[in-house]
Scaffold this active site. Structure first.
Site, PDB file in Angstrom:
ATOM      1  CG  HIS A   1      43.946  25.681  30.201  1.00 48.10           C
ATOM      2  ND1 HIS A   1      42.625  25.424  30.437  1.00 48.10           N
ATOM      3  CD2 HIS A   1      44.174  25.205  28.932  1.00 48.10           C
ATOM      4  CE1 HIS A   1      42.078  24.832  29.379  1.00 48.10           C
ATOM      5  NE2 HIS A   1      43.005  24.681  28.448  1.00 48.10           N
TER       6      HIS A   1
ATOM      7  CB  SER B   1      43.832  22.918  25.596  1.00 53.99           C
ATOM      8  OG  SER B   1      42.579  22.878  26.217  1.00 53.99           O
TER       9      SER B   1
HETATM   10  N1  NMX Z   1      41.836  33.850  42.811  1.00 55.09           N
HETATM   11  C1  NMX Z   1      42.307  35.123  42.904  1.00 55.09           C
HETATM   12  N2  NMX Z   1      42.056  36.069  41.982  1.00 55.09           N
HETATM   13  C2  NMX Z   1      41.289  35.724  40.942  1.00 55.09           C
HETATM   14  C3  NMX Z   1      40.745  34.450  40.792  1.00 55.09           C
HETATM   15  C4  NMX Z   1      41.056  33.477  41.772  1.00 55.09           C
HETATM   16  N3  NMX Z   1      40.631  32.219  41.690  1.00 55.09           N
HETATM   17  N4  NMX Z   1      40.018  34.414  39.649  1.00 55.09           N
HETATM   18  C5  NMX Z   1      40.113  35.642  39.098  1.00 55.09           C
HETATM   19  N5  NMX Z   1      40.888  36.437  39.877  1.00 55.09           N
HETATM   20  C6  NMX Z   1      41.328  37.808  39.619  1.00 55.09           C
HETATM   21  C7  NMX Z   1      42.121  37.848  38.327  1.00 55.09           C
HETATM   22  O1  NMX Z   1      43.464  37.412  38.565  1.00 55.09           O
HETATM   23  C8  NMX Z   1      41.983  39.313  37.955  1.00 55.09           C
HETATM   24  O2  NMX Z   1      42.833  40.051  38.791  1.00 55.09           O
HETATM   25  P1  NMX Z   1      43.597  41.379  38.251  1.00 55.09           P
HETATM   26  O3  NMX Z   1      42.517  42.304  37.791  1.00 55.09           O
HETATM   27  O4  NMX Z   1      44.345  41.863  39.451  1.00 55.09           O
HETATM   28  O5  NMX Z   1      44.465  40.936  37.121  1.00 55.09           O
HETATM   29  C9  NMX Z   1      40.535  39.620  38.372  1.00 55.09           C
HETATM   30  O6  NMX Z   1      40.197  38.641  39.358  1.00 55.09           O
HETATM   31  C10 NMX Z   1      39.542  39.536  37.232  1.00 55.09           C
HETATM   32  O7  NMX Z   1      39.678  38.281  36.614  1.00 55.09           O
HETATM   33  P2  NMX Z   1      38.424  37.548  35.936  1.00 55.09           P
HETATM   34  O8  NMX Z   1      37.979  38.401  34.785  1.00 55.09           O
HETATM   35  O9  NMX Z   1      37.424  37.190  36.957  1.00 55.09           O
HETATM   36  O10 NMX Z   1      39.073  36.171  35.427  1.00 55.09           O
HETATM   37  P3  NMX Z   1      39.822  35.850  34.054  1.00 55.09           P
HETATM   38  O11 NMX Z   1      38.775  35.572  33.030  1.00 55.09           O
HETATM   39  O12 NMX Z   1      40.830  36.886  33.738  1.00 55.09           O
HETATM   40  O13 NMX Z   1      40.599  34.525  34.436  1.00 55.09           O
HETATM   41  C11 NMX Z   1      40.859  32.377  35.421  1.00 55.09           C
HETATM   42  C12 NMX Z   1      39.942  33.283  34.591  1.00 55.09           C
HETATM   43  C13 NMX Z   1      40.280  30.970  35.397  1.00 55.09           C
HETATM   44  C14 NMX Z   1      42.229  32.359  34.763  1.00 55.09           C
HETATM   45  C15 NMX Z   1      40.939  32.925  36.866  1.00 55.09           C
HETATM   46  O14 NMX Z   1      39.676  32.843  37.456  1.00 55.09           O
HETATM   47  C16 NMX Z   1      41.964  32.185  37.717  1.00 55.09           C
HETATM   48  O15 NMX Z   1      43.137  32.550  37.691  1.00 55.09           O
HETATM   49  N6  NMX Z   1      41.513  31.145  38.494  1.00 55.09           N
HETATM   50  C17 NMX Z   1      42.434  30.321  39.249  1.00 55.09           C
HETATM   51  C18 NMX Z   1      43.147  29.319  38.343  1.00 55.09           C
HETATM   52  C19 NMX Z   1      42.219  28.231  37.878  1.00 55.09           C
HETATM   53  O16 NMX Z   1      41.471  27.641  38.630  1.00 55.09           O
HETATM   54  N7  NMX Z   1      42.256  27.929  36.574  1.00 55.09           N
HETATM   55  C20 NMX Z   1      41.506  26.819  36.019  1.00 55.09           C
HETATM   56  C21 NMX Z   1      40.411  27.230  35.027  1.00 55.09           C
HETATM   57  C22 NMX Z   1      39.705  26.010  34.508  1.00 55.09           C
HETATM   58  N8  NMX Z   1      40.582  25.198  33.645  1.00 55.09           N
HETATM   59  O17 NMX Z   1      40.699  24.021  33.849  1.00 55.09           O
HETATM   60  O18 NMX Z   1      41.153  25.721  32.689  1.00 55.09           O
HETATM   61  C1  MLT Z   2      38.381  24.288  30.198  1.00 55.30           C
HETATM   62  O1  MLT Z   2      37.846  23.219  30.508  1.00 55.30           O
HETATM   63  O2  MLT Z   2      38.936  24.432  29.090  1.00 55.30           O
HETATM   64  C2  MLT Z   2      38.442  25.369  31.209  1.00 55.30           C
HETATM   65  O3  MLT Z   2      37.296  25.398  32.006  1.00 55.30           O
HETATM   66  C3  MLT Z   2      38.866  26.705  30.672  1.00 55.30           C
HETATM   67  C4  MLT Z   2      37.932  27.423  29.746  1.00 55.30           C
HETATM   68  O4  MLT Z   2      36.854  26.980  29.379  1.00 55.30           O
HETATM   69  O5  MLT Z   2      38.324  28.553  29.370  1.00 55.30           O
END
Ligand code: NMX
Ligand code: MLT
Length: 436
Positions: free
Chosen positions: A272, A242
């Site tokens: 996100h 964002s």
């Molecule tokens: N559940 C399952 N798999 C996960 C999760 C999770 N919570 N977090 C990461 N992974 C997987 C990810 O999909 C990736 O899989 P692949 O290699 O098969 O594509 C692998 O682990 C490596 O990912 P990371 O490098 O650890 O995470 P990345 O930086 O790519 O993504 C998020 C970060 C936040 C997108 C990821 O942790 C996620 O999808 N979490 C769940 C959604 C969530 O809670 N988002 C909110 C974030 C905070 N916000 O408010 O923005």
């Molecule tokens: C946020 O508050 O924007 C989330 O934790 C995602 C981020 O920092 O990448």
């Protein structure tokens, strides 16, 4: 010129000179090496943005202008000593870089209450033209765009303003926009979930207290929660979707409404800000499938493993930068333990916290198995009676306006140019990989 704008002018003038000198003197300095892996995995760790409002440390979590969340809760002005800090104070801190006194915070509250009255009628008509089944983020973003008819920035640009002065109308637009988001949010909420029975703002209330009031959750407890929520979600340095999207679109000199709308489109994604709603669906399904609000640790483990086996993420867990439990999660959990320790959803969230990190760590690929801000925020809102999940991301967006829009003003103070990185083809990357 109001007192906040005057102080911003003083702080901004010297800072923009310093930036020019930095580029003049050290513009050729190499900052870091960037690998193919980094570029092809979401540019993680690539330093590419200047953002002063906050900085994220992977282990410590967020600091706003150098202050951690516990420090802010101790130092920022409050209405009552045992209450939560006012988001107006955090806005001032992010904008100016100084902790404000209570009189300044009161001035911002009053200024926002005054500006909130200026929403043109067509904005409500535009919202009303959407079906009430349209997701609140669709309605929210449509309203933000509809409000851009009021853009001071666009008017000043069209009138031929000198670019060194752009920050001024940007400040005015940002103040208008932030002031109006609570009214828009409550309007959408009441429209979708409470039979159109709208509640007028109370000009004597602070910005966050007014959100709770206009939504119809006007107890002191709900207002306190809203102040906490609005502070915790306000900013997360410049690279999150964002913030990055708002900044990027702003570099085209798009007005603050267009820029913020871009950021909100990103917030609406399930990885996100929409993760707060996703968490609630995940919990609901867990309760339904297991058949109890108090599942055992083993039942939660089995459910979490099944989510992963279906090729889905466990919402509320993981982070692109953090490598520890998000302090925003911990602050909310502590708040809940203090005020509503017996709330069933909070107990469930706590139990999930005991189980899910191990499940995620055992995959061997998740870089951060710990909970983020979204793992608990919906359960907390729900426990206070705000049970309509689709409004949660809108509330996240209202809070996020504080950080991304102060940064947008600073972008114009610094005179940040059009952002335009290079792209390369697959063949180019492959070629780079082969080279020694
Ligand atoms: N559940 C399952 N798999 C996960 C999760 C999770 N919570 N977090 C990461 N992974 C997987 C990810 O999909 C990736 O899989 P692949 O290699 O098969 O594509 C692998 O682990 C490596 O990912 P990371 O490098 O650890 O995470 P990345 O930086 O790519 O993504 C998020 C970060 C936040 C997108 C990821 O942790 C996620 O999808 N979490 C769940 C959604 C969530 O809670 N988002 C909110 C974030 C905070 N916000 O408010 O923005
Ligand atoms: C946020 O508050 O924007 C989330 O934790 C995602 C981020 O920092 O990448």
């Amino acid at each position: 010129m109001d007192q906040v704008k005057q102080r911003l002018k003083e702080v901004g003038e010297s800072k923009s000179e310093q930036l020019k000198e930095l580029v003049r003197e050290h513009g050729d300095k190499v900052l870091q090496e960037v690998t193919i892996g980094q570029v092809l995995s979401g540019m993680k760790g690539v330093v590419a943005l200047l953002t002063d409002t906050s900085k994220l440390d992977p282990s410590e979590g967020i600091r706003f202008r150098g202050y951690s969340i516990p420090e802010l809760r101790a130092k920022l002005p409050k209405i009552r000593e045992d209450g939560e800090p006012l988001p107006e104070g955090l806005f001032y801190l992010m904008l100016i870089g100084e902790i404000p006194d209570k009189a300044t915070v009161d001035f911002i509250s009053q200024e926002w209450a005054r500006r909130a009255q200026g929403i043109p009628d067509h904005v409500f008509k535009v919202i009303d033209s959407l079906p009430i089944t349209a997701h609140p983020m669709i309605q929210f973003n449509t309203a933000i765009l509809a409000m851009s008819t009021e853009s001071h920035f666009r008017r000043a640009y069209m009138a031929g303003m000198d670019k060194k002065d752009y920050w001024g109308p940007m400040y005015e637009g940002v103040m208008d926009l932030i002031s109006r988001l609570p009214v828009i949010t409550a309007y959408i909420y009441r429209r979708c979930f409470h039979g159109q029975k709208h509640i007028k703002p109370d000009p004597s209330l602070d910005w966050a207290g007014n959100i709770a009031h206009m939504m119809g959750h006007s107890s002191e407890e709900a207002k306190r929660l809203m102040r906490l929520y609005m502070v915790l979600h306000a900013d997360h340095e410049g690279g999150n979707v964002s913030a990055h999207a708002t900044h990027l679109v702003g570099t085209a000199l798009s007005n603050p409404y267009y820029s913020f709308s871009a950021g909100m489109n990103g917030l609406a994604g399930p990885l996100h800000g929409m993760a707060n709603q996703e968490v609630m669906h995940w919990l609901e399904k867990l309760i339904k499938e297991i058949g109890t609000e108090t599942p055992s640790v083993d039942q939660i483990k089995e459910y979490a493993i099944a989510t992963l086996e279906q090729g889905r993420v466990i919402p509320g867990y993981g982070h692109a930068v953090l490598r520890k439990t998000d302090p925003r999660f911990s602050e909310q959990l502590n708040f809940a333990k203090k005020y509503i320790p017996d709330a069933p959803l909070i107990q469930l969230v706590s139990k999930i916290y005991e189980v899910v990190p191990d499940v995620l760590a055992s995959t061997g690929k998740v870089k951060n198995p710990w909970p983020n801000v979204d793992a608990i925020s919906g359960s907390l809102l729900s426990s206070y009676g705000i049970k309509e999940f689709p409004i949660y991301t809108v509330l996240f967006g209202v809070s996020r306006s504080l950080g991304v829009l102060t940064s947008l003003i600073w972008d114009r103070i610094y005179g940040m140019p059009l952002e335009r990185p290079s792209s390369q083809t697959f063949d180019w990357f492959e070629e780079q990989g082969k080279q020694k």
